[in-house]
Motif scaffolding. Structure first.
Motif, PDB file in Angstrom:
ATOM      1  N   ASN A  18      68.131  26.384  39.879  1.00  0.00           N
ATOM      2  CA  ASN A  18      69.290  26.832  39.067  1.00  0.00           C
ATOM      3  C   ASN A  18      69.997  27.736  39.725  1.00  0.00           C
ATOM      4  OD1 ASN A  18      68.523  25.273  36.991  1.00  0.00           O
ATOM      5  ND2 ASN A  18      67.391  26.845  36.097  1.00  0.00           N
ATOM      6  N   GLU A  19      69.546  28.351  40.861  1.00  0.00           N
ATOM      7  CA  GLU A  19      70.665  29.200  41.942  1.00  0.00           C
ATOM      8  C   GLU A  19      71.028  28.468  42.860  1.00  0.00           C
ATOM      9  OE1 GLU A  19      68.051  32.849  42.105  1.00  0.00           O
ATOM     10  OE2 GLU A  19      68.264  33.484  39.853  1.00  0.00           O
ATOM     11  N   LYS A  20      70.574  27.152  43.046  1.00  0.00           N
ATOM     12  CA  LYS A  20      70.909  26.656  44.346  1.00  0.00           C
ATOM     13  C   LYS A  20      70.315  27.145  45.464  1.00  0.00           C
ATOM     14  CE  LYS A  20      72.911  24.037  41.658  1.00  0.00           C
ATOM     15  NZ  LYS A  20      72.572  24.645  40.237  1.00  0.00           N
ATOM     16  N   ASP A  21      69.230  27.761  45.645  1.00  0.00           N
ATOM     17  CA  ASP A  21      68.405  28.584  46.709  1.00  0.00           C
ATOM     18  C   ASP A  21      67.540  27.710  47.402  1.00  0.00           C
ATOM     19  OD1 ASP A  21      67.053  30.372  48.246  1.00  0.00           O
ATOM     20  OD2 ASP A  21      66.233  31.696  46.711  1.00  0.00           O
ATOM     21  N   LEU A  22      68.315  26.888  48.348  1.00  0.00           N
ATOM     22  CA  LEU A  22      67.692  25.932  49.085  1.00  0.00           C
ATOM     23  C   LEU A  22      66.454  26.523  50.120  1.00  0.00           C
ATOM     24  CD1 LEU A  22      70.525  23.472  49.911  1.00  0.00           C
ATOM     25  CD2 LEU A  22      68.529  23.128  48.515  1.00  0.00           C
ATOM     26  N   GLU A  23      66.681  28.002  50.491  1.00  0.00           N
ATOM     27  CA  GLU A  23      65.865  28.442  51.292  1.00  0.00           C
ATOM     28  C   GLU A  23      64.546  28.682  50.803  1.00  0.00           C
ATOM     29  OE1 GLU A  23      64.591  29.685  55.107  1.00  0.00           O
ATOM     30  OE2 GLU A  23      66.559  28.801  54.528  1.00  0.00           O
ATOM     31  N   TYR A  24      64.380  29.031  49.528  1.00  0.00           N
ATOM     32  CA  TYR A  24      63.332  29.293  48.619  1.00  0.00           C
ATOM     33  C   TYR A  24      62.502  27.860  48.537  1.00  0.00           C
ATOM     34  CZ  TYR A  24      59.942  30.382  44.911  1.00  0.00           C
ATOM     35  OH  TYR A  24      58.788  30.610  44.295  1.00  0.00           O
ATOM     36  N   ILE A  25      63.364  26.849  48.307  1.00  0.00           N
ATOM     37  CA  ILE A  25      62.727  25.505  47.875  1.00  0.00           C
ATOM     38  C   ILE A  25      62.325  24.997  49.201  1.00  0.00           C
ATOM     39  CG2 ILE A  25      63.257  23.183  47.209  1.00  0.00           C
ATOM     40  CD1 ILE A  25      65.645  24.565  45.615  1.00  0.00           C
ATOM     41  N   ASN A  32      52.376  18.381  55.639  1.00  0.00           N
ATOM     42  CA  ASN A  32      51.809  17.084  54.726  1.00  0.00           C
ATOM     43  C   ASN A  32      52.451  16.963  53.560  1.00  0.00           C
ATOM     44  OD1 ASN A  32      50.744  19.521  54.247  1.00  0.00           O
ATOM     45  ND2 ASN A  32      48.638  18.592  53.542  1.00  0.00           N
ATOM     46  N   SER A  33      53.566  17.600  53.038  1.00  0.00           N
ATOM     47  CA  SER A  33      54.114  17.479  51.602  1.00  0.00           C
ATOM     48  C   SER A  33      54.776  16.124  51.677  1.00  0.00           C
ATOM     49  CB  SER A  33      55.422  18.567  51.615  1.00  0.00           C
ATOM     50  OG  SER A  33      55.026  19.969  51.603  1.00  0.00           O
ATOM     51  N   GLU A  34      54.684  15.613  50.067  1.00  0.00           N
ATOM     52  CA  GLU A  34      55.192  14.494  49.840  1.00  0.00           C
ATOM     53  C   GLU A  34      55.982  14.744  48.577  1.00  0.00           C
ATOM     54  OE1 GLU A  34      52.388  11.333  49.361  1.00  0.00           O
ATOM     55  OE2 GLU A  34      51.709  11.411  51.356  1.00  0.00           O
ATOM     56  N   TRP A  35      57.231  14.196  48.397  1.00  0.00           N
ATOM     57  CA  TRP A  35      58.197  14.122  47.258  1.00  0.00           C
ATOM     58  C   TRP A  35      58.295  12.502  46.696  1.00  0.00           C
ATOM     59  CZ3 TRP A  35      60.137  17.958  44.128  1.00  0.00           C
ATOM     60  CH2 TRP A  35      61.196  17.394  43.303  1.00  0.00           C
ATOM     61  N   ARG A  36      58.046  12.199  45.730  1.00  0.00           N
ATOM     62  CA  ARG A  36      58.167  10.765  45.272  1.00  0.00           C
ATOM     63  C   ARG A  36      59.244  10.767  44.053  1.00  0.00           C
ATOM     64  NH1 ARG A  36      54.403   7.316  41.757  1.00  0.00           N
ATOM     65  NH2 ARG A  36      55.361   5.297  42.005  1.00  0.00           N
ATOM     66  N   GLU A  37      60.244  10.076  44.155  1.00  0.00           N
ATOM     67  CA  GLU A  37      61.188   9.931  43.057  1.00  0.00           C
ATOM     68  C   GLU A  37      60.641   8.544  42.227  1.00  0.00           C
ATOM     69  OE1 GLU A  37      63.798  11.451  42.096  1.00  0.00           O
ATOM     70  OE2 GLU A  37      63.772  13.004  43.758  1.00  0.00           O
ATOM     71  N   VAL A  38      59.797   8.622  41.215  1.00  0.00           N
ATOM     72  CA  VAL A  38      59.552   7.406  40.729  1.00  0.00           C
ATOM     73  C   VAL A  38      60.298   6.481  40.110  1.00  0.00           C
ATOM     74  CG1 VAL A  38      57.983   6.834  38.747  1.00  0.00           C
ATOM     75  CG2 VAL A  38      57.454   8.955  40.001  1.00  0.00           C
ATOM     76  N   PRO A  39      61.573   6.699  39.661  1.00  0.00           N
ATOM     77  CA  PRO A  39      62.300   5.804  39.004  1.00  0.00           C
ATOM     78  C   PRO A  39      62.821   5.043  40.478  1.00  0.00           C
ATOM     79  CG  PRO A  39      62.942   7.835  38.312  1.00  0.00           C
ATOM     80  CD  PRO A  39      61.840   8.253  39.146  1.00  0.00           C
ATOM     81  N   GLY A  46      56.847  14.960  54.713  1.00  0.00           N
ATOM     82  CA  GLY A  46      57.049  16.205  55.899  1.00  0.00           C
ATOM     83  C   GLY A  46      57.567  17.471  55.366  1.00  0.00           C
ATOM     84  N   THR A  47      57.732  18.305  56.359  1.00  0.00           N
ATOM     85  CA  THR A  47      58.066  19.611  55.816  1.00  0.00           C
ATOM     86  C   THR A  47      59.475  19.740  55.050  1.00  0.00           C
ATOM     87  OG1 THR A  47      57.456  20.367  58.105  1.00  0.00           O
ATOM     88  CG2 THR A  47      58.711  22.055  57.015  1.00  0.00           C
ATOM     89  N   ASN A  48      60.436  18.956  55.208  1.00  0.00           N
ATOM     90  CA  ASN A  48      61.748  18.926  54.428  1.00  0.00           C
ATOM     91  C   ASN A  48      61.331  18.147  53.159  1.00  0.00           C
ATOM     92  OD1 ASN A  48      62.861  20.895  55.823  1.00  0.00           O
ATOM     93  ND2 ASN A  48      63.703  19.270  57.303  1.00  0.00           N
ATOM     94  N   ALA A  49      60.294  17.648  52.765  1.00  0.00           N
ATOM     95  CA  ALA A  49      59.950  16.637  51.897  1.00  0.00           C
ATOM     96  C   ALA A  49      60.438  17.258  50.170  1.00  0.00           C
ATOM     97  CB  ALA A  49      58.719  16.021  51.634  1.00  0.00           C
ATOM     98  N   ILE A  50      60.231  18.589  50.307  1.00  0.00           N
ATOM     99  CA  ILE A  50      60.550  19.298  48.885  1.00  0.00           C
ATOM    100  C   ILE A  50      62.147  19.833  48.869  1.00  0.00           C
ATOM    101  CG2 ILE A  50      59.884  21.017  47.337  1.00  0.00           C
ATOM    102  CD1 ILE A  50      57.545  18.880  48.126  1.00  0.00           C
ATOM    103  N   VAL A  51      62.515  20.110  49.878  1.00  0.00           N
ATOM    104  CA  VAL A  51      63.952  20.484  49.702  1.00  0.00           C
ATOM    105  C   VAL A  51      65.049  19.531  49.998  1.00  0.00           C
ATOM    106  CG1 VAL A  51      64.229  21.017  52.287  1.00  0.00           C
ATOM    107  CG2 VAL A  51      65.499  22.329  50.799  1.00  0.00           C
ATOM    108  N   ASP A  52      64.714  18.384  50.721  1.00  0.00           N
ATOM    109  CA  ASP A  52      65.797  17.319  50.857  1.00  0.00           C
ATOM    110  C   ASP A  52      66.123  16.522  49.624  1.00  0.00           C
ATOM    111  OD1 ASP A  52      65.953  18.109  53.518  1.00  0.00           O
ATOM    112  OD2 ASP A  52      65.071  16.265  54.256  1.00  0.00           O
ATOM    113  N   PRO A  53      65.238  16.328  48.805  1.00  0.00           N
ATOM    114  CA  PRO A  53      65.769  15.645  47.549  1.00  0.00           C
ATOM    115  C   PRO A  53      66.790  16.472  46.464  1.00  0.00           C
ATOM    116  CG  PRO A  53      63.472  15.161  47.912  1.00  0.00           C
ATOM    117  CD  PRO A  53      63.938  16.182  48.944  1.00  0.00           C
ATOM    118  N   TRP A  54      66.208  17.971  46.572  1.00  0.00           N
ATOM    119  CA  TRP A  54      67.154  18.916  45.734  1.00  0.00           C
ATOM    120  C   TRP A  54      68.463  18.982  46.656  1.00  0.00           C
ATOM    121  CZ3 TRP A  54      65.955  19.503  41.155  1.00  0.00           C
ATOM    122  CH2 TRP A  54      64.784  19.578  40.647  1.00  0.00           C
TER     123      TRP A  54
END
Length: 145
Positions: A18-25, A32-39, A46-54
């Motif tokens: 909500n604050e667009k704080d990409l550094e925190y994200i 070894n992180s994974e982000w899956r966009e189910v739809p 990888g390391t940026n798997a959490i921040v890149d989708p946001w």
């Protein structure tokens, strides 16, 4: 890590959204992180798997917010349910094709399931109603106009 601590990490994630704080994200990611966009049947690793989708979501919806209505956890898992909102100001490369900025406001229900390990998000599965978003952004693509 205790269930309560994991819940607070994810509460912090949505505050950062909500604050667009990409550094925190970004700091929630691990090699070894994974982000899956189910739809979209899309997984980022990888390391940026959490921040890149946001970051991509913020390019499409610069005013994006997430109103978390339910936040619950069980051990390493945290589930967040709520409503995502934003105004379509950026190009959206979607499964329905490229959606040029429409200026339309959208909202969608979401349910995100997170697995955490040592304070990092190891896996995130994001569920939201893409068809509902598409109807709001490009009704002609779903035969509404």
């Amino acid at each position: 890590m205790a269930n309560k601590e994991n819940i607070e990490i994810i509460r912090g994630l949505y505050k950062a959204v909500n604050e667009k704080d990409l550094e925190y994200i970004k700091n929630l990611g691990a090699p070894n992180s994974e982000w899956r966009e189910v739809p979209f049947d899309l997984t980022v690793k990888g390391t940026n798997a959490i921040v890149d989708p946001w970051a991509a979501w913020f390019r499409i919806f610069p005013d994006a917010t997430c109103e978390v209505q339910v936040l619950s956890g069980l051990g390493d898992y945290v589930i967040a349910q709520g409503i995502g909102r934003g105004t379509h100001k950026g190009t959206f490369d979607s499964p329905a094709g490229q959606l040029e900025p429409s200026g339309a406001a959208m909202q969608t229900n979401f349910c995100d399931v997170y697995k955490l390990e040592d304070g990092k998000i190891i896996r995130a599965d994001s569920y939201f109603d893409f068809y509902g978003v598409l109807k709001q952004l490009a009704p002609q693509k779903v035969g509404l106009i």
